[in-house]
Scaffold this motif. Sequence first.
Motif, short mmCIF file in Angstrom:
data_model
loop_
_atom_site.label_atom_id
_atom_site.label_comp_id
_atom_site.label_asym_id
_atom_site.label_seq_id
_atom_site.Cartn_x
_atom_site.Cartn_y
_atom_site.Cartn_z
N ARG A 1 58.36 108.37 36.09
CA ARG A 1 59.65 107.68 36.03
C ARG A 1 60.76 108.66 36.29
N PHE A 2 61.77 108.18 36.99
CA PHE A 2 63.03 108.93 37.11
C PHE A 2 64.07 108.13 36.36
N GLY A 3 64.41 108.55 35.18
CA GLY A 3 65.30 107.73 34.36
C GLY A 3 64.58 106.43 34.05
N SER A 4 65.18 105.32 34.41
CA SER A 4 64.52 104.04 34.14
C SER A 4 63.74 103.56 35.36
N PHE A 5 63.90 104.30 36.48
CA PHE A 5 63.24 103.89 37.70
C PHE A 5 61.77 104.32 37.69
N ARG A 6 60.86 103.34 37.92
CA ARG A 6 59.43 103.66 37.91
C ARG A 6 58.98 103.96 39.31
N ALA A 7 58.84 105.23 39.63
CA ALA A 7 58.45 105.62 40.98
C ALA A 7 56.95 105.42 41.18
N ILE A 8 56.16 105.75 40.17
CA ILE A 8 54.70 105.58 40.24
C ILE A 8 54.26 104.85 38.97
N GLY B 1 51.97 104.51 53.33
CA GLY B 1 52.84 103.53 52.69
C GLY B 1 54.23 103.62 53.28
N PRO B 2 55.02 102.58 53.09
CA PRO B 2 56.37 102.60 53.66
C PRO B 2 57.24 103.66 52.96
N SER B 3 58.35 103.98 53.60
CA SER B 3 59.28 104.97 53.04
C SER B 3 59.72 104.56 51.65
N GLY B 4 59.77 105.52 50.76
CA GLY B 4 60.30 105.25 49.42
C GLY B 4 59.29 104.64 48.48
N CYS B 5 58.01 104.57 48.87
CA CYS B 5 57.04 103.92 47.99
C CYS B 5 56.47 104.89 46.97
N GLY B 6 56.81 106.18 47.09
CA GLY B 6 56.37 107.13 46.08
C GLY B 6 55.34 108.12 46.56
N LYS B 7 55.15 108.23 47.87
CA LYS B 7 54.13 109.14 48.39
C LYS B 7 54.47 110.59 48.06
N THR B 8 55.71 110.96 48.37
CA THR B 8 56.11 112.35 48.11
C THR B 8 56.00 112.66 46.63
N THR B 9 56.36 111.68 45.81
CA THR B 9 56.28 111.88 44.36
C THR B 9 54.86 112.23 43.93
N ILE B 10 53.87 111.55 44.51
CA ILE B 10 52.48 111.85 44.17
C ILE B 10 52.14 113.30 44.53
N1 ADP Z 1 64.29 113.23 41.72
C1 ADP Z 1 64.40 111.90 41.81
N2 ADP Z 1 65.27 111.22 41.03
C2 ADP Z 1 65.39 109.88 41.12
N3 ADP Z 1 64.70 109.13 41.97
C3 ADP Z 1 63.82 109.73 42.79
C4 ADP Z 1 63.63 111.15 42.75
N4 ADP Z 1 62.70 111.46 43.68
C5 ADP Z 1 62.33 110.31 44.26
N5 ADP Z 1 62.99 109.26 43.72
C6 ADP Z 1 62.82 107.86 44.07
O1 ADP Z 1 61.46 107.55 43.98
C7 ADP Z 1 61.06 106.72 45.05
C8 ADP Z 1 59.90 107.31 45.77
O2 ADP Z 1 60.33 108.45 46.44
P1 ADP Z 1 59.36 109.30 47.39
O3 ADP Z 1 58.18 109.66 46.60
O4 ADP Z 1 60.16 110.39 47.95
O5 ADP Z 1 59.00 108.24 48.52
P2 ADP Z 1 58.25 108.45 49.90
O6 ADP Z 1 57.87 109.88 50.03
O7 ADP Z 1 57.08 107.54 49.84
O8 ADP Z 1 59.19 108.03 50.97
C9 ADP Z 1 62.28 106.50 45.92
O9 ADP Z 1 62.83 105.25 45.65
C10 ADP Z 1 63.21 107.59 45.50
O10 ADP Z 1 64.54 107.14 45.59
#
Ligand code: ADP
Lengths: 264, 386, 282
Positions: free
Chosen positions: B37-44, B61-70
């Motif tokens: 989670r980033f704050g209240s946002f559930r990324a994964i 996956g589409p942009s913003g789906c959380g791939k980089t986060t993983i």
């Molecule tokens: N440090 C962060 N703080 C808040 N939100 C984030 C942060 N990093 C990523 N996000 C959010 O998490 C979601 C997934 O991001 P990301 O993993 O970069 O997606 P992808 O690589 O699949 O395009 C996005 O909606 C992004 O806005």
Amino acid sequence: MFRHSQIKIGHLYLALFLLYLLLPLGVMGGASLNDSRFPTVYPWMGLTDKWFIALWNDSRMWGALRNSVVVAIGVVLLAVPTGTAAAFVISSMSGTARTILYGALIAPVLAPGAVIGISTLLFWAKLSVPPGLHLSVLGQVSYIASLVMLLVLARLRSLDASLEEAAIDLGASHAQVLRYIVFPHLAPALTASAAVAFFQSMENFNITLFTRGTSSSDTLTVYVFSMVRGGVTPSINALALIIVSVTLLVTTTFALLRQSSKRP
Amino acid sequence: MRVSSHSRNLVPQAISNSADPEKPSEGSVELEHVSCRFGSFRAIEDLSLTIRAGEFFSILGPSGCGKTTILRMISGFIDPSAGTIRIGGEDVRGKRANQRPTSLIFQNLALFPLMRVWENVAFGLEMRRVPRSIRRKRAEELLTLVDLVGAEDKMVSQLSGGQRQRVAIARALAVEPSVMLLDEPLSALDLKLRQHMRAELRSIQKRTGVTFIYITHDQSEALAMSDRVAVMNKGRMLQVAPPHEIYHNPSSGFVAKFVGETNVIEGKLVRIADGFGTVESPLGQHRARVSHNVQGESVALYVRPEHVDVSRQRQGDNAIEARLQDVSFEGSFALVKAVTAHGHVFLVATDNNDLQRLPSNTENVYLHFDEQQAFLLQSDREQCIT
Amino acid sequence: MLIILPNIALIESSFRPYLPLNEIDGPRDSYTLANYQRFLSTPVGFDIFGMSIDVPIHLRIFITTVLYSIFVTAIILIIGYPAAYYMTKTISPSNMAIFFIVLTVPMWVSEILRSFAWFTILSFKGPLNALLIEIGVINSEVRWIRGYYGIIIGLVYTYMLFMVFPLYSSMQSLDKNQIEAAQDLGASWWRTHWRVIVPHCKPGIVSGCVMVFMLSAGSLLVPSLLGSPNSLWFTQTIQQLMLEALDWNTGAAYSLLFLSLCTFVVVAMMWAFKVKLSDITN
Ligand SMILES: Nc1ncnc2c1ncn2[C@@H]1O[C@H](COP(=O)(O)OP(=O)(O)O)[C@@H](O)[C@H]1O
Ligand SMILES: [Mg+2]
């Protein structure tokens, strides 16, 4: 990228840093409200306004304030046009000539204030011009105009050349181009540089000290300096508190205005 | 052993171990109920995944789906809010990025612009206090591996996009990682180079035997390179399977649509028998394979354009009456757009040779598809509600 | 362009008469420099002789000023670098605007008040002594403004932000991925800074150091307010010569000396910086 622990350390460090920057100012201002013979906040003896009243009744302070404002206005009136003109000249040049002229124009910003003050004093003494506030104005202008030039130059650089060409293409005369294209574009930079020039002049000490001549022509900064040197009373702190509050007010409103104008 | 003789001297001890039966999982990565989670946002959200050692694994996956986060959780730049990550069977909680056996290739490569190419490649070794002469030698070997001989002393700014790509790969390989993490590394390249680098990456992976976790939003890239592909959306894993399985037997409408073009018929499930279901829709009744569980009545039938035929006569059951409208030439094949009387649009892929034989756009034609090649899935709309 | 150029030339020539008058533009330097030379060559020969007698004291002050200014610059760099670093890394862009306003407050408040603030704090009957006595750390008032301590404390505070701003702006331009890439390849915190961040920020560090050094060495206010009888700054010597001894000639000679020192520092730093620049572009 940061783990939570690192963010915490960062925030802690920054908080301490801000405290370090702001606490001294708070202590200095707070001391003026303390009913103590010495400027201090710690043994708190109760709130007083007597140092403000003492300050209000200090005629030298009022004279110094008037001098400061007069000098600052003079500096703004001279430095903004000359600095702007210099920026135009620089931006119309290129190559080594530009580099040399640029270096020469930038030098006063880097040169120590005391040296500028002394050179101004000596130069005009050669021409038998006595020292006084007029020399302070001239001395200050020599480096403040360079600051103005830097600000205007930065703004000029962002002026799209094709805009001028388009205007001329549409039949505008040079004067019209200046009037309708260049100056409106420069307006924010000119306002900013006038403000910078005013503040820089108000707080200038080094140049003024050497060029002002007799002690009847104090500016506010020089006055504060001589007060501190000759026995401190908290009325200086009162003055400091007023100055801090005024700058705080001006800077925040300025910043807020800029933010709100950026938004749309 | 996957390691070819050519690169044997380059192969780090740790990687050779991956083929060792004693320690079979050196390069494996497991995620167990991981959330971020980033704050209240559930990324994964509650994501579980097992990646085998030596595998070329893509996350699509589409942009913003959380791939980089993983990837950043695996490499140690962010901590999961919940769940466990294991690399080589070992829980890496509390280990920093510089202590994990992973190497990340950044989306923008993040090469060091103030260092020469070889210094970039040898940076990881420098951090491990390897003597300079050995570093230099290793850098040269790695640059040979990525086909960049002679660029050692250039500055990064003097290289082309594809060359920088190779430097980034060499730099990541230099620290002898058990797992390479690649974050859309080809997205900045032009099409031709991208296709070339795909093959290159695949071959480097084969030669070194390192586990590659490859992130992309480009489905053709994922399908072309990977041993297995994971498709995700909005922080959730939808399907993990080999590429052909993902393409031919997607588990959800989202996967079906994301991985290549597909035609959809939404309708009501009227019966299921012997692994085949019948859908009733305004276009008629059609049959298709049911290989994933279907609940409820509301279903969708998917059939890919290359599995649809056009003819003047109606043949068999799975037929739809339509008129041809547009032909778009795609190079090796052509996509024909057909519209039914209800305004439903179908795409049909045809061989270029058949283009001349297509009926004109004034006559009605029939679109056919084989029930084996179409599949029924629960309707996406239904899924959204549950 | 052909139409605009005469225009600019027009503006330029319309302002030209001003320039010598204000001694602001290029001509000024040659003017004043000639003055200096006159001061040095003709009547000053005597004074230079006088100076050489005083050399031990004044030279010592000169050298002390330079050394302490370097010391101050180093302290400011040590405190300011983490501040700039954490500013770029842990403050979100939306909070940055407000942070900046707060940060710049001491900057807008004039130099004299910044030193006066510390004068208040460190004064004999001031809050620091009172507080320390109350806590029981010390028994009787301590004279903080002693030797060069007061000057150093004051200079560090007064010119801190002149280091933080250039550092901040150069750090901001560094791609965060560079830092992560270094860490991913096994670099420790310290090595990430040394190999990646510091090289990138070199221009900012250089310009911050030049600024702080010049301001510190050239400061007259801080040494006058926070100095003690046994701490003399070179600018104070000049001031005494000019305004108390009214010995303008020596004062001028000393100023020239001082100016050349500053020029030397700037040129040296710029030279070093340019070497780095050519490294980058290679
Ligand atoms: N440090 C962060 N703080 C808040 N939100 C984030 C942060 N990093 C990523 N996000 C959010 O998490 C979601 C997934 O991001 P990301 O993993 O970069 O997606 P992808 O690589 O699949 O395009 C996005 O909606 C992004 O806005
Ligand atoms: Mg991404």
